[in-house]
Design a protein around this motif. Structure first.
Motif, PDB file in Angstrom:
ATOM      1  N   HIS A   2       6.840  -0.156  -6.425  1.00  0.00           N
ATOM      2  CA  HIS A   2       6.132   1.099  -6.697  1.00  0.00           C
ATOM      3  C   HIS A   2       6.328   1.521  -8.157  1.00  0.00           C
ATOM      4  O   HIS A   2       7.461   1.728  -8.603  1.00  0.00           O
ATOM      5  CB  HIS A   2       6.656   2.223  -5.797  1.00  0.00           C
ATOM      6  CG  HIS A   2       6.544   1.933  -4.334  1.00  0.00           C
ATOM      7  ND1 HIS A   2       5.334   1.984  -3.669  1.00  0.00           N
ATOM      8  CD2 HIS A   2       7.455   1.585  -3.405  1.00  0.00           C
ATOM      9  CE1 HIS A   2       5.536   1.687  -2.385  1.00  0.00           C
ATOM     10  NE2 HIS A   2       6.808   1.433  -2.195  1.00  0.00           N
ATOM     11  N   ARG A  26      10.681  15.117  -9.000  1.00  0.00           N
ATOM     12  CA  ARG A  26      10.367  15.472  -7.617  1.00  0.00           C
ATOM     13  C   ARG A  26      11.537  15.171  -6.686  1.00  0.00           C
ATOM     14  O   ARG A  26      11.860  15.960  -5.800  1.00  0.00           O
ATOM     15  CB  ARG A  26       9.104  14.718  -7.210  1.00  0.00           C
ATOM     16  CG  ARG A  26       8.666  14.909  -5.804  1.00  0.00           C
ATOM     17  CD  ARG A  26       9.121  13.732  -4.946  1.00  0.00           C
ATOM     18  NE  ARG A  26       8.200  13.524  -3.851  1.00  0.00           N
ATOM     19  CZ  ARG A  26       7.910  12.352  -3.335  1.00  0.00           C
ATOM     20  NH1 ARG A  26       8.429  11.251  -3.847  1.00  0.00           N
ATOM     21  NH2 ARG A  26       7.095  12.251  -2.320  1.00  0.00           N
ATOM     22  N   ASN A  43       0.754   4.337  -5.389  1.00  0.00           N
ATOM     23  CA  ASN A  43       0.305   5.136  -4.240  1.00  0.00           C
ATOM     24  C   ASN A  43      -0.509   6.330  -4.719  1.00  0.00           C
ATOM     25  O   ASN A  43      -0.064   7.067  -5.597  1.00  0.00           O
ATOM     26  CB  ASN A  43       1.506   5.633  -3.433  1.00  0.00           C
ATOM     27  CG  ASN A  43       2.268   4.497  -2.771  1.00  0.00           C
ATOM     28  OD1 ASN A  43       1.973   3.321  -2.985  1.00  0.00           O
ATOM     29  ND2 ASN A  43       3.254   4.847  -1.961  1.00  0.00           N
ATOM     30  N   GLY A  50      12.329   7.180  -4.738  1.00  0.00           N
ATOM     31  CA  GLY A  50      11.329   7.572  -3.748  1.00  0.00           C
ATOM     32  C   GLY A  50      11.973   8.271  -2.579  1.00  0.00           C
ATOM     33  O   GLY A  50      13.208   8.346  -2.481  1.00  0.00           O
ATOM     34  N   ARG A  51      11.133   8.748  -1.700  1.00  0.00           N
ATOM     35  CA  ARG A  51      11.654   9.395  -0.490  1.00  0.00           C
ATOM     36  C   ARG A  51      12.588   8.471   0.303  1.00  0.00           C
ATOM     37  O   ARG A  51      13.526   8.959   0.929  1.00  0.00           O
ATOM     38  CB  ARG A  51      10.491   9.890   0.377  1.00  0.00           C
ATOM     39  CG  ARG A  51       9.885  11.184  -0.153  1.00  0.00           C
ATOM     40  CD  ARG A  51       8.722  11.630   0.692  1.00  0.00           C
ATOM     41  NE  ARG A  51       7.579  10.744   0.528  1.00  0.00           N
ATOM     42  CZ  ARG A  51       6.515  10.739   1.330  1.00  0.00           C
ATOM     43  NH1 ARG A  51       6.458  11.568   2.354  1.00  0.00           N
ATOM     44  NH2 ARG A  51       5.514   9.923   1.096  1.00  0.00           N
ATOM     45  N   PRO A  52      12.357   7.145   0.309  1.00  0.00           N
ATOM     46  CA  PRO A  52      13.296   6.293   1.054  1.00  0.00           C
ATOM     47  C   PRO A  52      14.752   6.452   0.576  1.00  0.00           C
ATOM     48  O   PRO A  52      15.677   6.319   1.370  1.00  0.00           O
ATOM     49  CB  PRO A  52      12.774   4.871   0.785  1.00  0.00           C
ATOM     50  CG  PRO A  52      11.312   5.066   0.558  1.00  0.00           C
ATOM     51  CD  PRO A  52      11.204   6.365  -0.183  1.00  0.00           C
ATOM     52  N   ASP A  67      11.847   0.697  -3.860  1.00  0.00           N
ATOM     53  CA  ASP A  67      12.560   1.116  -2.650  1.00  0.00           C
ATOM     54  C   ASP A  67      12.885  -0.030  -1.697  1.00  0.00           C
ATOM     55  O   ASP A  67      13.143   0.201  -0.519  1.00  0.00           O
ATOM     56  CB  ASP A  67      11.793   2.236  -1.934  1.00  0.00           C
ATOM     57  CG  ASP A  67      10.351   1.851  -1.631  1.00  0.00           C
ATOM     58  OD1 ASP A  67       9.963   0.702  -1.914  1.00  0.00           O
ATOM     59  OD2 ASP A  67       9.605   2.703  -1.104  1.00  0.00           O
ATOM     60  N   PHE A  76      12.295  10.344   7.635  1.00  0.00           N
ATOM     61  CA  PHE A  76      10.930  10.705   7.226  1.00  0.00           C
ATOM     62  C   PHE A  76      10.332  11.687   8.223  1.00  0.00           C
ATOM     63  O   PHE A  76       9.813  12.733   7.839  1.00  0.00           O
ATOM     64  CB  PHE A  76      10.041   9.455   7.135  1.00  0.00           C
ATOM     65  CG  PHE A  76       9.939   8.907   5.739  1.00  0.00           C
ATOM     66  CD1 PHE A  76      10.901   8.044   5.249  1.00  0.00           C
ATOM     67  CD2 PHE A  76       8.882   9.260   4.904  1.00  0.00           C
ATOM     68  CE1 PHE A  76      10.825   7.540   3.955  1.00  0.00           C
ATOM     69  CE2 PHE A  76       8.794   8.768   3.613  1.00  0.00           C
ATOM     70  CZ  PHE A  76       9.761   7.909   3.138  1.00  0.00           C
ATOM     71  N   HIS A 119      10.409  -4.673   2.725  1.00  0.00           N
ATOM     72  CA  HIS A 119      11.319  -3.797   1.970  1.00  0.00           C
ATOM     73  C   HIS A 119      12.778  -4.136   2.290  1.00  0.00           C
ATOM     74  O   HIS A 119      13.682  -3.540   1.720  1.00  0.00           O
ATOM     75  CB  HIS A 119      11.116  -2.332   2.335  1.00  0.00           C
ATOM     76  CG  HIS A 119       9.916  -1.662   1.726  1.00  0.00           C
ATOM     77  ND1 HIS A 119       8.628  -1.958   2.097  1.00  0.00           N
ATOM     78  CD2 HIS A 119       9.809  -0.685   0.776  1.00  0.00           C
ATOM     79  CE1 HIS A 119       7.794  -1.187   1.400  1.00  0.00           C
ATOM     80  NE2 HIS A 119       8.479  -0.412   0.598  1.00  0.00           N
ATOM     81  N   ARG A 140       8.483  11.144 -10.476  1.00  0.00           N
ATOM     82  CA  ARG A 140       9.189  10.907  -9.211  1.00  0.00           C
ATOM     83  C   ARG A 140      10.628  11.401  -9.275  1.00  0.00           C
ATOM     84  O   ARG A 140      11.186  11.907  -8.303  1.00  0.00           O
ATOM     85  CB  ARG A 140       9.234   9.402  -8.912  1.00  0.00           C
ATOM     86  CG  ARG A 140       7.955   8.830  -8.366  1.00  0.00           C
ATOM     87  CD  ARG A 140       8.112   7.323  -8.343  1.00  0.00           C
ATOM     88  NE  ARG A 140       7.126   6.665  -7.519  1.00  0.00           N
ATOM     89  CZ  ARG A 140       7.177   6.600  -6.193  1.00  0.00           C
ATOM     90  NH1 ARG A 140       8.186   7.134  -5.542  1.00  0.00           N
ATOM     91  NH2 ARG A 140       6.240   5.981  -5.521  1.00  0.00           N
ATOM     92  N   VAL A 142      15.676   5.335   8.466  1.00  0.00           N
ATOM     93  CA  VAL A 142      14.733   5.834   7.466  1.00  0.00           C
ATOM     94  C   VAL A 142      13.521   6.500   8.130  1.00  0.00           C
ATOM     95  O   VAL A 142      13.099   7.590   7.708  1.00  0.00           O
ATOM     96  CB  VAL A 142      14.294   4.696   6.503  1.00  0.00           C
ATOM     97  CG1 VAL A 142      13.206   5.163   5.552  1.00  0.00           C
ATOM     98  CG2 VAL A 142      15.486   4.187   5.708  1.00  0.00           C
ATOM     99  N   SER A 143      13.002   5.892   9.173  1.00  0.00           N
ATOM    100  CA  SER A 143      11.834   6.477   9.851  1.00  0.00           C
ATOM    101  C   SER A 143      12.180   7.840  10.440  1.00  0.00           C
ATOM    102  O   SER A 143      11.386   8.777  10.375  1.00  0.00           O
ATOM    103  CB  SER A 143      11.347   5.586  10.987  1.00  0.00           C
ATOM    104  OG  SER A 143      10.971   4.354  10.476  1.00  0.00           O
TER     105      SER A 143
HETATM  106  P1  AMP Z   1       7.302   8.093  -1.985  1.00  0.00           P
HETATM  107  O1  AMP Z   1       6.865   6.938  -2.830  1.00  0.00           O
HETATM  108  O2  AMP Z   1       8.523   8.719  -2.493  1.00  0.00           O
HETATM  109  O3  AMP Z   1       6.215   9.081  -1.702  1.00  0.00           O
HETATM  110  O4  AMP Z   1       7.686   7.439  -0.561  1.00  0.00           O
HETATM  111  C1  AMP Z   1       6.724   6.652   0.067  1.00  0.00           C
HETATM  112  C2  AMP Z   1       7.313   5.309   0.460  1.00  0.00           C
HETATM  113  O5  AMP Z   1       8.218   5.501   1.511  1.00  0.00           O
HETATM  114  C3  AMP Z   1       6.263   4.351   1.002  1.00  0.00           C
HETATM  115  O6  AMP Z   1       5.756   3.545  -0.004  1.00  0.00           O
HETATM  116  C4  AMP Z   1       7.024   3.546   2.015  1.00  0.00           C
HETATM  117  O7  AMP Z   1       7.675   2.462   1.393  1.00  0.00           O
HETATM  118  C5  AMP Z   1       8.085   4.497   2.509  1.00  0.00           C
HETATM  119  N1  AMP Z   1       7.726   5.193   3.763  1.00  0.00           N
HETATM  120  C6  AMP Z   1       6.722   6.068   3.966  1.00  0.00           C
HETATM  121  N2  AMP Z   1       6.727   6.535   5.230  1.00  0.00           N
HETATM  122  C7  AMP Z   1       7.774   5.953   5.844  1.00  0.00           C
HETATM  123  C8  AMP Z   1       8.318   6.025   7.160  1.00  0.00           C
HETATM  124  N3  AMP Z   1       7.786   6.805   8.101  1.00  0.00           N
HETATM  125  N4  AMP Z   1       9.404   5.273   7.422  1.00  0.00           N
HETATM  126  C9  AMP Z   1       9.952   4.491   6.487  1.00  0.00           C
HETATM  127  N5  AMP Z   1       9.483   4.375   5.224  1.00  0.00           N
HETATM  128  C10 AMP Z   1       8.412   5.091   4.912  1.00  0.00           C
END
Ligand code: AMP
Ligand code: ZN
Ligand code: FE
Ligand code: FE
Length: 298
Positions: free
Chosen positions: A46, A111, A73, A140-142, A21, A161, A254, A108, A157-158
């Motif tokens: 990751h 998901r 993670n 990933g979620r990012p 990410d 989230f 990142h 992932r 991004v924050s």
């Molecule tokens: P995931 O791996 O899909 O669960 O997403 C988690 C990843 O998103 C983490 O390893 C961070 O790099 C990033 N991340 C988590 N929380 C935040 C946040 N609040 N703002 C920006 N990036 C985040």
């Protein structure tokens, strides 16, 4: 040696690229590391080591060494936070290790698709194909966050989230994760040195988490991390010392505007690298260990 020749080695042991990410390709990340005066980085994407070869090739002519790394993670018991496990000096050519990483990335992917579906059902106009396009490697979620930003649902991004992607929010879907102990075993099975990342926020770190993870084979603790203040670093160094763990560190870079620390923005003791290398060498000299995903995972 003249004072001028005693140029400090500058290292950053925690970085991400587009293999997961991060915003920059492995080549671009290494170019920026060189520009920042770094001579060594750990690439810790990751659930993948797929950026390592490209980063190493880009680093060679620039004098930037790239340590093969990974970040896995995992969750701690409810209320204690997350345990992110870094691995260094991995043998990236081990088929069983790579098969497990591929399994994690596949989980992932599924998901990610479910997250998009769940958001769409609630009226969000975003496409899985866009998320997949934004993710050049591990999804990933990012990447979902970036698709939400593109579509105008979040400012950064924050923000994405906080509004949609954390537990309890509209887009949140849990994913398959290894336990912290399994992540340590997986890394050791590829002769990597396992290190607990950014541990300051973990509840019960000194009482239960560290004793358990050290028992499971943890070899390092990330003490010099991101924006940690002196007091936090000192507390973590004392813990590393008490458990005979290698103190490591890095920025968790990142790309711009994701985490506040710039690439190479955190001083890390140069001897860390040698200690991690020796830990990995020692594992290579021992009988190989295996890691098998429990059948229940499939
Ligand atoms: P995931 O791996 O899909 O669960 O997403 C988690 C990843 O998103 C983490 O390893 C961070 O790099 C990033 N991340 C988590 N929380 C935040 C946040 N609040 N703002 C920006 N990036 C985040
Ligand atoms: Zn990340
Ligand atoms: Fe992390
Ligand atoms: Fe990270």
């Amino acid at each position: 040696m003249s004072a001028g020749a005693a140029r400090l080695a500058r290292i950053d042991l925690h970085t991400h690229s587009t293999a997961s990410d991060g915003l920059f390709s492995p080549t671009e990340l290494v170019r920026r590391a060189s520009e920042a005066g770094l001579t060594l980085i750990g690439l810790t994407d990751h659930d993948t080591t797929n950026g390592v070869a490209e980063a190493q090739a880009a680093g060679a002519p620039l004098g930037v060494t790239v340590i093969p790394g990974v970040e896995i993670n995992t969750d701690l018991p409810e209320g204690q936070g997350e345990a992110h496990v870094l691995g260094y000096y991995l043998d990236v050519n081990q088929p069983a290790f790579q098969a497990t990483l591929a399994f994690l990335r596949d989980a992932r992917e599924k998901r990610g698709e479910r997250m998009v579906q769940q958001l769409r059902e609630q009226g969000f106009d975003i496409e899985w194909s866009r998320v997949r396009e934004l993710a050049k490697g591990t999804v990933g979620r990012p990447h979902v966050a970036r698709a939400l930003i593109d579509a105008g649902y979040a400012t950064d991004v924050s923000d994405a989230f906080a509004r949609y992607l954390t537990r309890g929010k509209a887009g949140y879907v849990p994913r398959f994760k290894l336990s912290p102990e399994q992540a340590i075993q997986l890394i050791r099975s590829a002769q990597g040195a396992p290190v607990l990342a950014h541990p300051a926020g973990i509840v019960g770190l000194s009482e239960t988490v560290l004793p358990t993870l050290v028992q499971a084979g943890l070899l390092g603790l990330e003490c010099y991390y991101g924006q940690y203040d002196d007091e936090t670093v000192a507390r973590l160094l004392a813990l590393a010392n008490a458990h005979d763990l290698i103190p490591t560190g890095g920025s968790d870079y990142h790309g711009p505007n994701i985490h506040p620390t710039r690439l190479g923005g955190r001083w890390v003791p140069p001897e860390t690298v040698e200690r991690l290398r020796q830990a990995s060498e020692k594992l290579r000299a021992e009988p190989p260990t295996t890691f098998t995903l429990p059948e229940a995972s499939y």
